[in-house]
Scaffold this motif. Structure first.
Motif, PDB file in Angstrom:
ATOM      1  N   GLY A   1      68.642 -22.328 -88.995  1.00 25.06           N
ATOM      2  CA  GLY A   1      69.151 -23.403 -89.836  1.00 25.06           C
ATOM      3  C   GLY A   1      69.926 -22.870 -91.029  1.00 25.06           C
ATOM      4  N   GLY A   2      70.499 -23.802 -91.810  1.00 27.56           N
ATOM      5  CA  GLY A   2      71.353 -23.399 -92.921  1.00 27.56           C
ATOM      6  C   GLY A   2      70.907 -23.886 -94.276  1.00 27.56           C
ATOM      7  N   GLU A   3      69.750 -24.547 -94.354  1.00 26.39           N
ATOM      8  CA  GLU A   3      69.297 -25.099 -95.630  1.00 26.39           C
ATOM      9  C   GLU A   3      68.438 -24.086 -96.379  1.00 26.39           C
ATOM     10  N   VAL A   4      68.926 -23.667 -97.536  1.00 26.37           N
ATOM     11  CA  VAL A   4      68.256 -22.642 -98.333  1.00 26.37           C
ATOM     12  C   VAL A   4      67.556 -23.286 -99.528  1.00 26.37           C
ATOM     13  N   HIS A   5      66.300 -22.906 -99.761  1.00 28.96           N
ATOM     14  CA  HIS A   5      65.550 -23.376-100.923  1.00 28.96           C
ATOM     15  C   HIS A   5      65.246 -22.171-101.812  1.00 28.96           C
ATOM     16  N   GLY A   6      65.833 -22.136-103.003  1.00 28.76           N
ATOM     17  CA  GLY A   6      65.609 -21.010-103.891  1.00 28.76           C
ATOM     18  C   GLY A   6      66.875 -20.650-104.647  1.00 28.76           C
ATOM     19  N   ASP A   7      66.758 -19.679-105.528  1.00 35.57           N
ATOM     20  CA  ASP A   7      67.860 -19.308-106.421  1.00 35.57           C
ATOM     21  C   ASP A   7      68.749 -18.257-105.760  1.00 35.57           C
ATOM     22  N   LEU A   8      69.394 -18.667-104.689  1.00 38.15           N
ATOM     23  CA  LEU A   8      70.228 -17.757-103.923  1.00 38.15           C
ATOM     24  C   LEU A   8      71.359 -17.172-104.759  1.00 38.15           C
ATOM     25  N   LEU A   9      72.073 -18.014-105.493  1.00 39.33           N
ATOM     26  CA  LEU A   9      73.263 -17.553-106.196  1.00 39.33           C
ATOM     27  C   LEU A   9      72.938 -16.546-107.291  1.00 39.33           C
ATOM     28  N   ALA A  10      71.839 -16.777-108.029  1.00 40.90           N
ATOM     29  CA  ALA A  10      71.457 -15.830-109.086  1.00 40.90           C
ATOM     30  C   ALA A  10      71.092 -14.475-108.487  1.00 40.90           C
ATOM     31  N   ARG A  11      70.383 -14.512-107.367  1.00 39.66           N
ATOM     32  CA  ARG A  11      69.997 -13.253-106.708  1.00 39.66           C
ATOM     33  C   ARG A  11      71.235 -12.522-106.197  1.00 39.66           C
ATOM     34  N   LEU A  12      72.162 -13.283-105.664  1.00 37.26           N
ATOM     35  CA  LEU A  12      73.394 -12.694-105.144  1.00 37.26           C
ATOM     36  C   LEU A  12      74.217 -12.088-106.282  1.00 37.26           C
ATOM     37  N   LEU A  13      74.326 -12.833-107.377  1.00 41.75           N
ATOM     38  CA  LEU A  13      75.111 -12.376-108.525  1.00 41.75           C
ATOM     39  C   LEU A  13      74.518 -11.117-109.137  1.00 41.75           C
ATOM     40  N   SER A  14      73.189 -11.045-109.169  1.00 39.76           N
ATOM     41  CA  SER A  14      72.539  -9.885-109.793  1.00 39.76           C
ATOM     42  C   SER A  14      72.876  -8.586-109.080  1.00 39.76           C
ATOM     43  N   LYS A  15      73.249  -8.690-107.790  1.00 38.56           N
ATOM     44  CA  LYS A  15      73.607  -7.495-107.021  1.00 38.56           C
ATOM     45  C   LYS A  15      75.123  -7.345-106.838  1.00 38.56           C
ATOM     46  N   ARG A  16      75.893  -8.254-107.453  1.00 42.34           N
ATOM     47  CA  ARG A  16      77.344  -8.268-107.252  1.00 42.34           C
ATOM     48  C   ARG A  16      77.672  -8.302-105.756  1.00 42.34           C
ATOM     49  N   ALA A  17      76.796  -8.931-104.988  1.00 44.54           N
ATOM     50  CA  ALA A  17      76.945  -8.970-103.533  1.00 44.54           C
ATOM     51  C   ALA A  17      77.846 -10.128-103.124  1.00 44.54           C
ATOM     52  N   SER A  18      78.291 -10.091-101.888  1.00 45.09           N
ATOM     53  CA  SER A  18      79.167 -11.154-101.386  1.00 45.09           C
ATOM     54  C   SER A  18      78.652 -11.672-100.053  1.00 45.09           C
ATOM     55  N   ILE A  19      78.864 -12.970 -99.826  1.00 46.23           N
ATOM     56  CA  ILE A  19      78.553 -13.593 -98.544  1.00 46.23           C
ATOM     57  C   ILE A  19      79.867 -13.885 -97.831  1.00 46.23           C
ATOM     58  N   HIS A  20      79.934 -13.491 -96.575  1.00 41.66           N
ATOM     59  CA  HIS A  20      81.078 -13.812 -95.731  1.00 41.66           C
ATOM     60  C   HIS A  20      80.558 -14.606 -94.529  1.00 41.66           C
ATOM     61  N   THR A  21      81.338 -15.537 -94.043  1.00 37.91           N
ATOM     62  CA  THR A  21      80.970 -16.274 -92.838  1.00 37.91           C
ATOM     63  C   THR A  21      82.103 -16.158 -91.833  1.00 37.91           C
ATOM     64  N   SER A  22      81.729 -16.213 -90.542  1.00 37.86           N
ATOM     65  CA  SER A  22      82.757 -16.066 -89.526  1.00 37.86           C
ATOM     66  C   SER A  22      82.356 -16.755 -88.236  1.00 37.86           C
ATOM     67  N   LEU A  23      83.289 -17.495 -87.654  1.00 38.35           N
ATOM     68  CA  LEU A  23      83.172 -18.046 -86.306  1.00 38.35           C
ATOM     69  C   LEU A  23      84.434 -17.651 -85.548  1.00 38.35           C
ATOM     70  N   LEU A  24      84.268 -17.049 -84.383  1.00 35.02           N
ATOM     71  CA  LEU A  24      85.423 -16.579 -83.623  1.00 35.02           C
ATOM     72  C   LEU A  24      86.002 -17.674 -82.737  1.00 35.02           C
ATOM     73  N   ARG A  25      85.141 -18.495 -82.137  1.00 30.88           N
ATOM     74  CA  ARG A  25      85.610 -19.468 -81.163  1.00 30.88           C
ATOM     75  C   ARG A  25      86.595 -20.477 -81.751  1.00 30.88           C
ATOM     76  N   SER A  26      86.349 -20.904 -82.974  1.00 33.71           N
ATOM     77  CA  SER A  26      87.145 -21.982 -83.553  1.00 33.71           C
ATOM     78  C   SER A  26      88.531 -21.547 -84.007  1.00 33.71           C
ATOM     79  N   ARG A  27      88.821 -20.247 -83.916  1.00 29.59           N
ATOM     80  CA  ARG A  27      90.176 -19.785 -84.232  1.00 29.59           C
ATOM     81  C   ARG A  27      91.051 -20.058 -83.017  1.00 29.59           C
ATOM     82  N   ASP A  28      91.942 -21.053 -83.125  1.00 29.02           N
ATOM     83  CA  ASP A  28      92.671 -21.514 -81.953  1.00 29.02           C
ATOM     84  C   ASP A  28      93.839 -20.605 -81.618  1.00 29.02           C
TER      85      ASP A  28
END
Length: 341
Positions: free
Chosen positions: A243-270
């Motif tokens: 699933g995709g529903e996140v409960h918690g302080d995701l953004l603060a944790r991500l920012l503290s590590k200067r980390a990045s989230i990338h998403t990708s789906l190959l099929r939908s690229r026409d």
């Protein structure tokens, strides 16, 4: 021709072989006589009514195929000829006796490879290659955590990480699957069912964490992923099995590590051309890069040698049983569907 089909969304029992119209190749398309296809999670989701094919794509299941060129549409460049052994990345239609493919999405099958082996390559290996190189920009010496390490994408990613001279680490749910990932080249593997993979990853990396995470699981892993992601790390999400529903302080944790989230789906690229006329569209660039950089390593005598991992082969008329096997997570590597002559 015969094709895998279902009349309404639901369970594997809804699948059957149906006689449908054979497609005709359009402008710049090649008609392929399919010998083998392979199963992907997207096929299961489409069967359940949760992942419709992109606009204009075939509603027949199958995102990859291997076979021989049977016809050429108008405007083809002459790159392929009748009888050529090819494998193809598809937006749908692979689990049928014939499929039409834009000529830029085809790849030659190495001479010493069977159609069964070749069918296990396009979707899984191109997905893994895209995630690592087009999205993640993997570098030599980096540490890469691969979830679902014994899956088709997982076993491909392990080998591609090694090819990039980086370090693959995996998670899997059984000892048998961990052993298979070790045989494929994983430097370390952890059973997510009975141990905290984030703690084990930190222990293995001596506290530094991993530079890249390839994640097809999603919500349930977010805290553990961030625990073991390095500073400036890249977390790449390409599926949401939990699933995709996140409960918690995701953004603060991500920012503290200067980390990045990338998403990708190959099929939908026409297949439509880019508005930037001078740049080949995405999938064609991906196929070309893979053909040049990776495909030669599947040939006998190559070093390092890459190998697709085939778990099992089902005839098209047993498509329902193939779906059940994937839903129960029984496979290590790819489930291949053999297409009748």
């Amino acid at each position: 021709m015969f094709a895998a089909y279902f009349d309404c969304p639901g369970g594997p029992e809804n699948l059957y072989m149906k006689e449908v119209m054979k497609p005709d190749p359009g402008e710049g398309e090649v008609l392929v006589k399919v010998s083998a296809s392979a199963l992907n999670r997207a096929d299961l989701l489409q069967r359940r009514g949760k992942y419709p094919p992109p606009k204009g794509a075939s509603d027949i299941l199958g995102l990859e195929a291997a076979g021989s060129v049977a016809g050429l549409g108008p405007g083809c460049s002459g790159r392929w000829k009748i009888g050529d052994a090819v494998m193809a990345l598809l937006s749908g239609g692979g689990q049928a006796q014939y499929v039409t493919v834009p000529e830029g999405f085809l790849m030659p099958i190495p001479k010493d490879m069977t159609f069964i082996q070749a069918a296990a390559i396009p979707e899984a290996w191109l997905t893994a290659f895209q995630l690592l190189h087009f999205v993640g920009k993997v570098q030599e010496g980096e540490k890469v955590l691969i979830h679902a390490g014994a899956s088709g994408v997982g076993t491909a990613a392990i080998q591609l990480v090694r090819l990039a001279k980086a370090i693959p680490i995996v998670t899997a749910g059984t000892q048998e699957k961990l052993e298979a990932t070790a045989n494929a080249g994983a430097a370390a593997g952890f059973n997510y069912k009975n141990e905290d993979f984030s703690e084990k990853v930190l222990e293995f990396t001596q506290g530094s964490g991993v530079d890249i995470i390839l994640d097809c699981v999603g919500a349930s892993y977010w805290e553990k992923n961030l625990n073991c992601l390095s500073t400036d790390g890249r977390w790449i999400i390409y599926g949401l099995l939990s699933g995709g529903e996140v409960h918690g302080d995701l953004l603060a944790r991500l920012l503290s590590k200067r980390a990045s989230i990338h998403t990708s789906l190959l099929r939908s690229r026409d297949k439509e051309a880019s508005v930037w006329v001078f740049f080949p569209q995405y999938k064609e660039r991906l196929v070309r890069a893979f053909t040049e950089q990776v495909l030669p390593h599947f040939s006998r005598g190559a070093s390092p040698r890459l190998q697709p991992l085939v778990d099992s082969v089902y005839p098209l008329h047993a498509i329902a049983e193939a779906h059940r096997a994937m839903e129960e997570n029984r496979n290590i590597g790819k489930i291949v569907i053999e297409i009748p002559v």
